[in-house]
Enzyme design. Structure first.
Site, PDB file in Angstrom:
ATOM      1  N   LYS A   1     -85.101 -26.495 -33.249  1.00  0.00           N
ATOM      2  CA  LYS A   1     -86.295 -26.072 -34.315  1.00  0.00           C
ATOM      3  C   LYS A   1     -86.954 -24.559 -33.990  1.00  0.00           C
ATOM      4  CE  LYS A   1     -88.849 -29.580 -33.012  1.00  0.00           C
ATOM      5  NZ  LYS A   1     -87.850 -30.270 -32.009  1.00  0.00           N
TER       6      LYS A   1
ATOM      7  N   ARG B   1     -95.672 -34.413 -35.870  1.00  0.00           N
ATOM      8  CA  ARG B   1     -94.848 -35.280 -34.968  1.00  0.00           C
ATOM      9  C   ARG B   1     -95.298 -36.720 -35.483  1.00  0.00           C
ATOM     10  NH1 ARG B   1     -93.722 -31.194 -30.684  1.00  0.00           N
ATOM     11  NH2 ARG B   1     -91.639 -32.033 -29.794  1.00  0.00           N
TER      12      ARG B   1
ATOM     13  N   ARG C   1     -81.339 -25.631 -21.382  1.00  0.00           N
ATOM     14  CA  ARG C   1     -82.518 -24.645 -22.108  1.00  0.00           C
ATOM     15  C   ARG C   1     -83.210 -24.132 -20.874  1.00  0.00           C
ATOM     16  NH1 ARG C   1     -86.532 -26.619 -26.475  1.00  0.00           N
ATOM     17  NH2 ARG C   1     -87.287 -28.283 -24.975  1.00  0.00           N
TER      18      ARG C   1
ATOM     19  N   ARG D   1     -88.014 -26.091 -18.289  1.00  0.00           N
ATOM     20  CA  ARG D   1     -89.334 -26.487 -18.383  1.00  0.00           C
ATOM     21  C   ARG D   1     -89.332 -27.881 -17.822  1.00  0.00           C
ATOM     22  NH1 ARG D   1     -90.010 -26.696 -25.149  1.00  0.00           N
ATOM     23  NH2 ARG D   1     -90.666 -28.575 -24.430  1.00  0.00           N
TER      24      ARG D   1
ATOM     25  N   ARG E   1     -88.624 -38.490 -24.332  1.00  0.00           N
ATOM     26  CA  ARG E   1     -88.961 -37.993 -25.524  1.00  0.00           C
ATOM     27  C   ARG E   1     -88.066 -38.214 -26.597  1.00  0.00           C
ATOM     28  NH1 ARG E   1     -88.473 -31.610 -23.644  1.00  0.00           N
ATOM     29  NH2 ARG E   1     -89.675 -31.315 -25.590  1.00  0.00           N
TER      30      ARG E   1
HETATM   31  P1  ADP Z   1     -86.508 -27.529 -30.306  1.00  0.00           P
HETATM   32  O1  ADP Z   1     -87.455 -26.247 -30.534  1.00  0.00           O
HETATM   33  O2  ADP Z   1     -85.914 -28.159 -31.291  1.00  0.00           O
HETATM   34  O3  ADP Z   1     -86.790 -28.212 -29.127  1.00  0.00           O
HETATM   35  P2  ADP Z   1     -84.644 -25.141 -28.977  1.00  0.00           P
HETATM   36  O4  ADP Z   1     -84.795 -24.297 -30.192  1.00  0.00           O
HETATM   37  O5  ADP Z   1     -85.692 -24.792 -27.889  1.00  0.00           O
HETATM   38  O6  ADP Z   1     -84.875 -26.791 -29.443  1.00  0.00           O
HETATM   39  O7  ADP Z   1     -83.271 -25.472 -28.716  1.00  0.00           O
HETATM   40  C1  ADP Z   1     -82.750 -26.320 -27.642  1.00  0.00           C
HETATM   41  C2  ADP Z   1     -81.766 -25.658 -26.734  1.00  0.00           C
HETATM   42  O8  ADP Z   1     -80.609 -25.579 -27.341  1.00  0.00           O
HETATM   43  C3  ADP Z   1     -82.059 -24.192 -26.192  1.00  0.00           C
HETATM   44  O9  ADP Z   1     -81.629 -24.191 -24.844  1.00  0.00           O
HETATM   45  C4  ADP Z   1     -81.451 -23.327 -27.326  1.00  0.00           C
HETATM   46  O10 ADP Z   1     -81.195 -22.189 -26.699  1.00  0.00           O
HETATM   47  C5  ADP Z   1     -80.159 -24.101 -27.684  1.00  0.00           C
HETATM   48  N1  ADP Z   1     -79.722 -23.788 -28.973  1.00  0.00           N
HETATM   49  C6  ADP Z   1     -80.383 -23.963 -30.000  1.00  0.00           C
HETATM   50  N2  ADP Z   1     -79.747 -23.869 -30.979  1.00  0.00           N
HETATM   51  C7  ADP Z   1     -78.370 -23.919 -30.876  1.00  0.00           C
HETATM   52  C8  ADP Z   1     -77.198 -24.143 -31.408  1.00  0.00           C
HETATM   53  N3  ADP Z   1     -77.048 -24.068 -32.902  1.00  0.00           N
HETATM   54  N4  ADP Z   1     -76.176 -24.343 -30.636  1.00  0.00           N
HETATM   55  C9  ADP Z   1     -76.168 -24.380 -29.328  1.00  0.00           C
HETATM   56  N5  ADP Z   1     -77.299 -24.235 -28.640  1.00  0.00           N
HETATM   57  C10 ADP Z   1     -78.451 -24.192 -29.274  1.00  0.00           C
HETATM   58  P1  AMP Z   2     -92.102 -28.777 -27.982  1.00  0.00           P
HETATM   59  O1  AMP Z   2     -92.242 -27.437 -27.301  1.00  0.00           O
HETATM   60  O2  AMP Z   2     -92.339 -28.748 -29.382  1.00  0.00           O
HETATM   61  O3  AMP Z   2     -90.846 -29.470 -27.423  1.00  0.00           O
HETATM   62  O4  AMP Z   2     -93.454 -29.627 -27.449  1.00  0.00           O
HETATM   63  C1  AMP Z   2     -93.452 -30.134 -26.026  1.00  0.00           C
HETATM   64  C2  AMP Z   2     -94.270 -31.227 -25.770  1.00  0.00           C
HETATM   65  O5  AMP Z   2     -95.851 -30.752 -26.261  1.00  0.00           O
HETATM   66  C3  AMP Z   2     -94.033 -32.536 -26.511  1.00  0.00           C
HETATM   67  O6  AMP Z   2     -93.086 -33.195 -26.006  1.00  0.00           O
HETATM   68  C4  AMP Z   2     -95.613 -33.073 -26.816  1.00  0.00           C
HETATM   69  O7  AMP Z   2     -96.085 -33.851 -25.308  1.00  0.00           O
HETATM   70  C5  AMP Z   2     -96.214 -31.915 -26.883  1.00  0.00           C
HETATM   71  N1  AMP Z   2     -96.471 -31.791 -28.284  1.00  0.00           N
HETATM   72  C6  AMP Z   2     -96.151 -30.610 -29.090  1.00  0.00           C
HETATM   73  N2  AMP Z   2     -96.491 -30.586 -30.338  1.00  0.00           N
HETATM   74  C7  AMP Z   2     -96.958 -31.656 -30.532  1.00  0.00           C
HETATM   75  C8  AMP Z   2     -97.387 -32.565 -31.744  1.00  0.00           C
HETATM   76  N3  AMP Z   2     -97.313 -31.988 -32.933  1.00  0.00           N
HETATM   77  N4  AMP Z   2     -97.883 -33.857 -31.482  1.00  0.00           N
HETATM   78  C9  AMP Z   2     -98.145 -34.378 -30.240  1.00  0.00           C
HETATM   79  N5  AMP Z   2     -97.474 -33.804 -29.195  1.00  0.00           N
HETATM   80  C10 AMP Z   2     -97.245 -32.605 -29.216  1.00  0.00           C
END
Ligand code: ADP
Ligand code: AMP
Length: 218
Positions: A13, A88, A127, A160, A171
């Site tokens: 995302k 969420r 990541r 992270r 999660r």
């Molecule tokens: P989210 O925001 O949904 O938690 P991220 O955008 O941070 O996810 O992506 C999660 C991990 O996967 C990151 O390390 C990112 O660089 C990697 N990633 C994102 N899109 C792709 C893809 N299409 N293919 C492979 N790895 C990806």
């Molecule tokens: P993210 O960076 O979106 O993966 O969010 C990391 C963490 O932040 C999540 O696992 C939750 O603990 C918290 N968080 C982020 N956005 C929300 C939301 N909309 N509602 C509740 N918790 C959130």
């Protein structure tokens, strides 16, 4: 244009939201990034949010909704935004709908980035995040130019705390229980669009652009 990114943690995302924000000139609003900035600055909100985040749980709606509404009320969000990680829960979605309706506006699209749980666990362990500017990398798929260093701002990249495998499993179960119902919620509103998030990130982006551009043209 107002866009919501849906999908499991690690689905991509944030990666896609940043590209959308750049292409369409709208802000990328990530509640996770806002919480992490607060944790880094040791604010009261940050300390409270961290208790939940470290356990893989959602931060309570009362806290989350307020920071999101404050953020989207800012001037730079007047022409739209791409929300990443919000809503969420169904109550969060309802609050957002109400806030947007009060402005006589509506959300244009909820884009679900679909990736299987098995791939998610692999993605999260690889990541690496920059806590300074919010950039995200993957040690295999999307590596930084210099190992461990952010391409955008030169800061050190970290795994992270909540990307450790045990927390990722928690999660994912929280996602299936509390967030997945939003797919149905937005589908009923007619604004859900699905993209296959297992493709290369450029292909995922092309699929999203096709959806967004079709809306602009018609
Ligand atoms: P989210 O925001 O949904 O938690 P991220 O955008 O941070 O996810 O992506 C999660 C991990 O996967 C990151 O390390 C990112 O660089 C990697 N990633 C994102 N899109 C792709 C893809 N299409 N293919 C492979 N790895 C990806
Ligand atoms: P993210 O960076 O979106 O993966 O969010 C990391 C963490 O932040 C999540 O696992 C939750 O603990 C918290 N968080 C982020 N956005 C929300 C939301 N909309 N509602 C509740 N918790 C959130």
């Amino acid at each position: 244009m107002k866009i919501i990114m849906l999908g499991a943690p690690g689905a991509g995302k944030g990666t896609q939201a940043k590209m959308i924000a750049e292409k369409y000139g709208i802000p990328h609003v990530s509640t996770g990034d806002i919480f992490r900035a607060n944790i880094k600055n040791q604010t009261e909100l940050g300390m409270e949010a961290k208790k939940y985040m470290d356990q893989g749980l959602l931060v309570p709606d009362e806290l989350t909704v307020k920071i999101l509404l404050d953020r989207v009320a800012k001037d730079d969000c007047k022409n739209g935004y791409v929300l990443d990680g919000f809503p969420r829960t169904i109550p969060q979605a309802e609050v957002l709908d109400k806030a947007v309706a009060e402005l006589n506006e509506s959300i244009d699209f909820a884009i679900n980035v679909d990736v299987k749980d098995e791939s998610i666990i692999k993605r999260m362990s690889g990541r690496r995040a920059c806590l300074k500017c919010g950039a995200t990398y993957h040690i295999e798929h999307i590596p930084p130019k210099q190992e461990g260093i952010c391409d955008s701002c030169g800061s050190e990249l970290v795994l992270r705390d909540d990307d450790k495998p045990e927390t990722v499993k928690k999660r994912l179960s929280v996602y299936h229980e509390q967030t997945q119902p939003l797919i149905d919620y937005y589908s009923k509103k007619g604004i859900l669009r699905e993209v296959n998030g297992s493709q290369d990130m450029k292909d995922v982006f092309n699929a999203i652009v096709t959806i967004l551009d079709s809306a602009v043209k018609h």
